[in-house]
Write an enzyme that holds these catalytic residues in place. Sequence first.
Site, short mmCIF file in Angstrom:
data_model
loop_
_atom_site.label_atom_id
_atom_site.label_comp_id
_atom_site.label_asym_id
_atom_site.label_seq_id
_atom_site.Cartn_x
_atom_site.Cartn_y
_atom_site.Cartn_z
N THR A 127 81.10 57.37 13.08
CA THR A 127 82.44 57.85 12.78
C THR A 127 83.31 56.77 12.14
O THR A 127 83.13 55.57 12.42
CB THR A 127 83.11 58.34 14.09
OG1 THR A 127 84.50 58.49 13.88
CG2 THR A 127 82.92 57.36 15.23
N ASP A 128 84.28 57.20 11.34
CA ASP A 128 85.26 56.26 10.77
C ASP A 128 86.12 55.61 11.86
O ASP A 128 86.73 54.57 11.62
CB ASP A 128 86.15 56.97 9.72
CG ASP A 128 86.89 58.19 10.23
OD1 ASP A 128 86.80 58.51 11.44
OD2 ASP A 128 87.59 58.83 9.42
N GLU A 129 86.16 56.24 13.04
CA GLU A 129 87.07 55.75 14.09
C GLU A 129 86.68 54.36 14.59
O GLU A 129 87.50 53.68 15.22
CB GLU A 129 87.14 56.75 15.25
CG GLU A 129 87.59 58.12 14.77
CD GLU A 129 88.02 59.06 15.88
OE1 GLU A 129 88.42 58.57 16.95
OE2 GLU A 129 87.94 60.28 15.67
N TYR A 151 86.25 56.22 23.19
CA TYR A 151 85.26 56.94 22.35
C TYR A 151 84.78 56.06 21.22
O TYR A 151 83.57 55.84 21.05
CB TYR A 151 85.88 58.23 21.80
CG TYR A 151 85.11 58.79 20.61
CD1 TYR A 151 83.81 59.27 20.75
CD2 TYR A 151 85.69 58.85 19.33
CE1 TYR A 151 83.09 59.77 19.66
CE2 TYR A 151 84.99 59.35 18.24
CZ TYR A 151 83.69 59.81 18.41
OH TYR A 151 82.99 60.30 17.32
N LYS A 155 81.13 54.36 20.50
CA LYS A 155 80.36 54.63 19.27
C LYS A 155 80.02 53.31 18.57
O LYS A 155 78.90 53.12 18.08
CB LYS A 155 81.15 55.54 18.33
CG LYS A 155 81.23 56.99 18.74
CD LYS A 155 79.89 57.72 18.77
CE LYS A 155 79.29 57.89 17.38
NZ LYS A 155 78.01 58.67 17.48
N1 LIG Z 1 83.21 65.99 14.85
C1 LIG Z 1 83.57 65.08 13.96
O1 LIG Z 1 84.57 65.25 13.26
C2 LIG Z 1 82.73 63.83 13.77
C3 LIG Z 1 83.07 62.95 12.74
C4 LIG Z 1 82.28 61.81 12.51
C5 LIG Z 1 81.18 61.57 13.33
N2 LIG Z 1 80.89 62.42 14.34
C6 LIG Z 1 79.70 62.13 15.16
O2 LIG Z 1 78.78 63.17 14.94
C7 LIG Z 1 77.99 63.38 16.12
C8 LIG Z 1 78.06 64.85 16.50
O3 LIG Z 1 79.42 65.20 16.75
P1 LIG Z 1 79.83 66.70 17.10
O4 LIG Z 1 81.22 66.89 16.61
O5 LIG Z 1 78.78 67.63 16.67
O6 LIG Z 1 79.87 66.63 18.70
P2 LIG Z 1 79.64 67.74 19.80
O7 LIG Z 1 80.40 67.26 20.99
O8 LIG Z 1 79.94 69.10 19.26
O9 LIG Z 1 78.06 67.70 20.08
C9 LIG Z 1 77.45 66.67 20.78
C10 LIG Z 1 76.07 67.15 21.21
O10 LIG Z 1 75.40 66.07 21.87
C11 LIG Z 1 74.85 66.56 23.09
N3 LIG Z 1 74.78 65.43 24.03
C12 LIG Z 1 75.82 64.78 24.60
N4 LIG Z 1 75.37 63.82 25.41
C13 LIG Z 1 74.01 63.84 25.34
C14 LIG Z 1 72.98 63.08 25.94
N5 LIG Z 1 73.26 62.09 26.81
N6 LIG Z 1 71.69 63.38 25.65
C15 LIG Z 1 71.40 64.40 24.78
N7 LIG Z 1 72.34 65.16 24.20
C16 LIG Z 1 73.63 64.88 24.47
C17 LIG Z 1 75.79 67.65 23.54
O11 LIG Z 1 75.18 68.54 24.48
C18 LIG Z 1 76.11 68.31 22.20
O12 LIG Z 1 75.15 69.28 21.87
C19 LIG Z 1 78.56 62.45 17.17
O13 LIG Z 1 77.75 61.30 17.23
C20 LIG Z 1 79.94 62.08 16.65
O14 LIG Z 1 80.33 60.80 17.08
C21 LIG Z 1 81.63 63.54 14.58
#
Ligand SMILES: NC(=O)c1ccc[n+]([C@@H]2O[C@H](COP(=O)([O-])OP(=O)(O)OC[C@H]3O[C@@H](n4cnc5c(N)ncnc54)[C@H](O)[C@@H]3O)[C@@H](O)[C@H]2O)c1
Length: 325
Positions: A127-129, A151, A155
């Site tokens: 993430t950009d964060e 968070y 990350k």
């Molecule tokens: N949502 C955004 O805007 C965004 C932006 C940039 C990066 N990201 C990154 O993208 C990735 C996915 O984000 P998202 O928005 O889909 O999140 P989300 O919360 O919708 O999904 C996370 C998934 O990971 C699973 N999970 C959590 N802990 C786990 C563990 N210990 N073992 C196995 N599975 C586990 C959860 O059950 C869920 O299915 C993350 O790494 C997040 O940091 C998200």
Amino acid sequence: MVRRVLVTGGAGFIGSHYVRTLLTGGYPAWADASVTVLDKLTYSGNLASLAPVEGGFTFVHGDICDAELLARVVPGHDVVVNFAAETHVDRSITGPDVFATTNVLGTHRLVRAALEAGVGVFVQVSTDEVYGSIAEGAWTEDAPVSPNSPYSAAKAGGDHMALAYARTHGLDVRLTRCGNNYGPYQYPEKIIPLFVTRLLEGRGVPLYGNGRNEREWIHVDDHCRGIQLVAERGRAGEVYHISGSHPLTNLDLTNRLLRALGKGPEMIEWVEDRKGHDLRYALDDSKLRALGFRPGTDFDEGLAATVRWYVERPDWWKPLLGGER
Ligand SMILES: NC(=O)c1ccc[n+]([C@@H]2O[C@H](COP(=O)([O-])OP(=O)(O)OC[C@H]3O[C@@H](n4cnc5c(N)ncnc54)[C@H](O)[C@@H]3O)[C@@H](O)[C@H]2O)c1
């Protein structure tokens, strides 16, 4: 040739989009790959998000922190794409332990299992964060990491662990960092699905501080295409930014959502700002664009389609509503 892909966190918002796209031929070079999804099914993991491709993948219900499980599941895969994480900043303020556990230790266990299993490519989704907040301009990939929330700190810890395996052990780790995603199947705690579903229930929307916090928005499909491009054509040990290049303050975004649903500004409930709330994020993604990346979804069209999806799919989001909204 890529024959087997392990997608961790594949039942979440972005991971499920990636799996649905992969299994419906959206990434032609990998059209024949077989897919394993490993997911702990936390509150944000939802097999209903994979229903459109049910039967097309192997599902393992498990935790990326579980080294014994990983030693059984990871071998035999050519690629690991790691989406698994705790992802909600607000939850990281009130309950940070699981963020440190999953995002740091879990990423470490997974990258170690990938090394031991001889996995060819490990893509870490980030993430950009992790960079903190930037008043003007945009971060390039060599900007110093300076996270502010539990968070983003967790990350960043996971990112460093993954990259350390590239530098120390020569594992082919590629890291992507992206801004705020929007699209269908996002858990209704994040701003767009939270506000849309509350408005659909006739409730107000809680807006933090003065609403001036600025985020870059990208459609989840563009994010996943960027990840796939890095998986196919990125270089070992490198970081790649993925940006939709659509900056918007939270207030602007809220006003768009209100208009889309025919509601007025009286629905805004101003609430005390989030602790440590970063003011602005912005990514320079020219490195990925040099590989050919172009976001394909127009923001206005993508947002309108996303709002429509939540209007049409209460069967998906209503069962998820908890007491804390
Ligand atoms: N949502 C955004 O805007 C965004 C932006 C940039 C990066 N990201 C990154 O993208 C990735 C996915 O984000 P998202 O928005 O889909 O999140 P989300 O919360 O919708 O999904 C996370 C998934 O990971 C699973 N999970 C959590 N802990 C786990 C563990 N210990 N073992 C196995 N599975 C586990 C959860 O059950 C869920 O299915 C993350 O790494 C997040 O940091 C998200």
